[in-house]
Design an enzyme around this catalytic site. Structure first.
Site, PDB file in Angstrom:
ATOM      1  CD  GLU A 194      14.343 -23.436 127.577  1.00  0.00           C
ATOM      2  OE1 GLU A 194      14.522 -22.240 127.929  1.00  0.00           O
ATOM      3  OE2 GLU A 194      15.152 -24.351 127.850  1.00  0.00           O
ATOM      4  CD  GLU A 237      14.948 -16.962 131.920  1.00  0.00           C
ATOM      5  OE1 GLU A 237      14.854 -16.420 130.794  1.00  0.00           O
ATOM      6  OE2 GLU A 237      15.876 -17.716 132.230  1.00  0.00           O
TER       7      GLU A 237
END
Length: 125
Positions: A66, A73
């Site tokens: 994560e 991102e």
């Protein structure tokens, strides 16, 4: 002494990344909540140490991926502020890595928690 300060600064940056991700990413918040519940359940069910180690490994894997997903991102958004097919691939692939780890963790959770939970529940009837 200088090396020590550099090491401390490095850890500080890493912790800042973790804190940022927990504060800003809904999925990481879900993972943290799930991990807290799972670890409480492991204590309540008195899961053996070797099985708890599998659970810790799963939690660490999901958290790590994560964090990487958040980094990918952010980097993609910086490099390609407008929509681009390759930017979408990078984001989707990193999210897919998290999904695979989460599915693996659920499978491990079922195998580790299933029998003791079933045993505990049959004692309630």
């Amino acid at each position: 002494m200088k090396e020590w300060r550099r090491l401390v600064r490095s850890f500080s940056y890493a912790l800042q990344g973790i804190v940022y991700t927990v504060k800003t990413q809904r999925n990481m918040q879900i993972h943290v909540a799930a991990a807290t519940l799972v670890l409480a359940a492991a204590w309540w069910l008195q899961i053996p140490r070797s099985d708890v180690l599998l659970v810790f490994f799963s939690i660490g894997l999901v958290f790590s991926l994560e964090l990487i997903n958040t980094a990918v991102e952010a980097a993609v958004d910086l490099a390609s502020p407008e929509w681009h097919a390759k930017a979408k691939i990078a984001k989707d692939a990193s999210a897919g890595a998290v999904l695979i780890a989460a599915i693996l963790s659920v499978g491990i959770g079922i195998m580790v928690f299933g029998p003791p939970l079933l045993e505990k529940m049959t004692g309630w009837w």
